[in-house]
Design a protein around this motif. Sequence first.
Motif, PDB file in Angstrom:
ATOM      1  N   UNK A  45      34.818  27.268  47.321  1.00 45.89           N
ATOM      2  CA  UNK A  45      34.576  26.958  46.073  1.00 45.89           C
ATOM      3  C   UNK A  45      35.976  26.719  45.344  1.00 45.89           C
ATOM      4  N   UNK A  46      36.349  25.390  45.033  1.00 44.39           N
ATOM      5  CA  UNK A  46      37.634  25.133  44.168  1.00 44.39           C
ATOM      6  C   UNK A  46      37.865  25.768  42.988  1.00 44.39           C
ATOM      7  N   UNK A  47      36.588  25.949  42.315  1.00 45.51           N
ATOM      8  CA  UNK A  47      36.499  27.015  41.199  1.00 45.51           C
ATOM      9  C   UNK A  47      37.255  28.191  41.260  1.00 45.51           C
ATOM     10  N   UNK A  48      37.108  28.856  42.279  1.00 43.03           N
ATOM     11  CA  UNK A  48      37.541  30.365  42.517  1.00 43.03           C
ATOM     12  C   UNK A  48      39.186  30.754  42.080  1.00 43.03           C
ATOM     13  N   UNK A  49      39.219  31.538  41.116  1.00 46.65           N
ATOM     14  CA  UNK A  49      40.498  32.010  40.624  1.00 46.65           C
ATOM     15  C   UNK A  49      40.795  33.521  40.856  1.00 46.65           C
ATOM     16  N   UNK A  50      39.881  34.225  41.362  1.00 48.63           N
ATOM     17  CA  UNK A  50      40.054  35.606  41.677  1.00 48.63           C
ATOM     18  C   UNK A  50      38.894  35.925  42.581  1.00 48.63           C
ATOM     19  N   UNK A  51      39.356  37.353  43.202  1.00 50.42           N
ATOM     20  CA  UNK A  51      38.211  37.949  44.095  1.00 50.42           C
ATOM     21  C   UNK A  51      37.671  39.402  43.525  1.00 50.42           C
ATOM     22  N   UNK A  52      36.508  39.897  43.754  1.00 50.26           N
ATOM     23  CA  UNK A  52      36.019  41.064  43.238  1.00 50.26           C
ATOM     24  C   UNK A  52      35.063  41.712  44.239  1.00 50.26           C
ATOM     25  N   UNK A  53      34.855  43.014  44.064  1.00 54.04           N
ATOM     26  CA  UNK A  53      34.103  43.644  44.899  1.00 54.04           C
ATOM     27  C   UNK A  53      33.168  44.431  44.069  1.00 54.04           C
ATOM     28  N   UNK A  54      32.031  44.830  44.591  1.00 53.16           N
ATOM     29  CA  UNK A  54      31.151  45.685  43.790  1.00 53.16           C
ATOM     30  C   UNK A  54      29.949  46.227  44.509  1.00 53.16           C
ATOM     31  N   UNK A  55      29.175  47.164  43.779  1.00 55.43           N
ATOM     32  CA  UNK A  55      28.036  47.670  44.478  1.00 55.43           C
ATOM     33  C   UNK A  55      26.959  47.223  43.504  1.00 55.43           C
ATOM     34  N   UNK A  56      25.870  47.178  44.229  1.00 56.47           N
ATOM     35  CA  UNK A  56      24.401  46.745  43.480  1.00 56.47           C
ATOM     36  C   UNK A  56      24.321  45.358  43.693  1.00 56.47           C
ATOM     37  N   UNK A  57      23.361  44.943  42.420  1.00 57.49           N
ATOM     38  CA  UNK A  57      22.862  43.552  42.607  1.00 57.49           C
ATOM     39  C   UNK A  57      23.919  42.642  41.999  1.00 57.49           C
ATOM     40  N   UNK A  58      24.977  43.163  40.968  1.00 57.03           N
ATOM     41  CA  UNK A  58      25.858  42.257  40.408  1.00 57.03           C
ATOM     42  C   UNK A  58      27.121  43.290  39.738  1.00 57.03           C
ATOM     43  N   UNK A  59      28.090  42.672  39.534  1.00 59.55           N
ATOM     44  CA  UNK A  59      29.138  43.386  39.212  1.00 59.55           C
ATOM     45  C   UNK A  59      29.025  43.835  37.760  1.00 59.55           C
ATOM     46  N   UNK A  60      29.670  45.314  37.571  1.00 61.28           N
ATOM     47  CA  UNK A  60      29.602  45.980  36.486  1.00 61.28           C
ATOM     48  C   UNK A  60      30.926  46.886  36.395  1.00 61.28           C
ATOM     49  N   UNK A  61      31.352  47.087  35.001  1.00 59.59           N
ATOM     50  CA  UNK A  61      32.549  47.943  34.798  1.00 59.59           C
ATOM     51  C   UNK A  61      32.621  49.037  35.640  1.00 59.59           C
ATOM     52  N   UNK A  62      31.183  49.961  35.795  1.00 59.73           N
ATOM     53  CA  UNK A  62      31.433  51.293  36.427  1.00 59.73           C
ATOM     54  C   UNK A  62      31.205  51.241  37.828  1.00 59.73           C
ATOM     55  N   UNK A  63      30.845  49.934  38.565  1.00 59.43           N
ATOM     56  CA  UNK A  63      30.479  50.303  39.983  1.00 59.43           C
ATOM     57  C   UNK A  63      31.278  48.843  40.561  1.00 59.43           C
ATOM     58  N   UNK A  64      32.159  48.097  39.967  1.00 61.19           N
ATOM     59  CA  UNK A  64      32.961  47.153  40.502  1.00 61.19           C
ATOM     60  C   UNK A  64      34.511  47.234  40.221  1.00 61.19           C
ATOM     61  N   UNK A  65      35.154  46.531  41.133  1.00 56.63           N
ATOM     62  CA  UNK A  65      36.433  46.576  41.060  1.00 56.63           C
ATOM     63  C   UNK A  65      37.052  45.627  40.154  1.00 56.63           C
ATOM     64  N   UNK A  66      38.332  45.719  39.475  1.00 55.80           N
ATOM     65  CA  UNK A  66      38.989  44.633  39.001  1.00 55.80           C
ATOM     66  C   UNK A  66      39.092  43.342  39.705  1.00 55.80           C
ATOM     67  N   UNK A  67      39.523  42.242  39.149  1.00 53.13           N
ATOM     68  CA  UNK A  67      39.579  41.123  40.004  1.00 53.13           C
ATOM     69  C   UNK A  67      41.115  41.063  40.560  1.00 53.13           C
ATOM     70  N   UNK A  68      41.321  40.613  41.559  1.00 51.75           N
ATOM     71  CA  UNK A  68      42.519  40.046  42.062  1.00 51.75           C
ATOM     72  C   UNK A  68      42.719  38.693  42.245  1.00 51.75           C
ATOM     73  N   UNK A  69      43.781  38.194  41.640  1.00 48.82           N
ATOM     74  CA  UNK A  69      44.051  36.983  41.527  1.00 48.82           C
ATOM     75  C   UNK A  69      43.979  36.154  42.805  1.00 48.82           C
TER      76      UNK A  69
END
Length: 436
Positions: free
Chosen positions: A251-275
């Motif tokens: 996807x040419x729109x991708x500007x960062x990569x994240x990782x998380x647990x569960x069905x969707x990213x959340x501040x408590x169970x996900x990483x910050x984005x890496x550019x």
Amino acid sequence: MAVLAATTGGALGAPAAAEGETPPGQVEFPTHCLPPQEAGLPPADGPTTARITVDNPAPQAGDTVTVTYQVLRTPAVAPLGPGGGDGELPADVLTPTGRIVLAGAQSGEVTVVGAKRNDPVPAGAALPAVTMTGTFTVTAPGETTLAPGGYTLHSSHPMDLTTTCTADPVSPTPVSARLTATALPTANLRSVFLGAAQGRPGGRVKVTAAGFPPGAAVTVAGRAGAAETADRVRATADELGTALVELPVTDRATTAVIAYEGAAWSAGRGSGPAAYTVIDVTPPPSSGTQKVTATVEPGALGMTQTGEAITLGAVSYGDGGAAPGRIGTVTVTDARGGPAGWSLTGKVTDFTGPGGIRIPGASLSWTPRCVAAAGSRSTCTPGSAGVVGPDGALLASAPDGPLVGGTFTVDATVTLQVPPYTPPGAYTATLTLTLS
């Protein structure tokens, strides 16, 4: 990582009861009081009326709680003078010492001591009411009960005489006070690291997702601003909480990569984005024009710290109290040039002193400060003042944004609460800072 070292050298009561009512927490328990041998008196048996109060019935794990133990009535009597004399016990010569028994979420005993503060007492009359105070550190969440234990009444006139009162071992002493502690908030240490910060559409980037619970199902996904893109892969964290994957970025729109647990990213169970930057390699149209491309290479996120040792102030052996200090100044440099913010967290081990005696790491608190250098694209937010502890706390952070980066100066004042009568000596712990 820094090494911290410390050197060691009136409570609030509950509301009064209405007239004729028993104050909250007032209890009775059977006691056996042994007078000093020099007094020539027989043992005294009978009920002790007591009351325990705490200054904070709803602390956090790691907080220091002040407890007050009042002996309102005792079967013990004032010792007679040498040879059975009939002199009275003068004012302000009686020193009480007692213990409070903890049970439930936290067990153990708390030693409490009172000041020399009594009215004159005729020889053979009942000893007066006494008040004793002490402190302890809350080490576990949940409900802890406090029950009165034995106590001693020491007089220094006309000679050193001690009356010892013990609780009946057959009958458990009644609970006089309770407190319910909450657990310390834990820092989110989940993070992602990329093998490359850019690539062509359809390229695969190596991703390391770290800081997850072992065995957790981890989703690694592309991101454009606050929304996820179509790039996605799933993996299971190993026994170290790490997942290693290759993420196809189509996807040419991708500007960062994240990782998380569960069905969707959340501040408590996900990483910050890496550019991450997708490089457009579409050929120019067939004409006499040429396409000119200049690339600004992204840099790295890193930190430096001044000094490796933190020396805290000394406290006195009998009083204990706050040992103050300051961490070495940390400089965070963010030259990634993407949308990802960052967070700087810290955690501390227990303080170990002479003979293996420990002061809990949860006794260390800090007040962070963070300043962004002129020209920085990001703002810098200090973490909240409070307990550091072994589970960690946030020292400073910078938010996500369309384009972030800059240089930031981070420091904090720290305070270690040292219990009274902690054995003298140097107590050392390790403070570890993690940037992600």
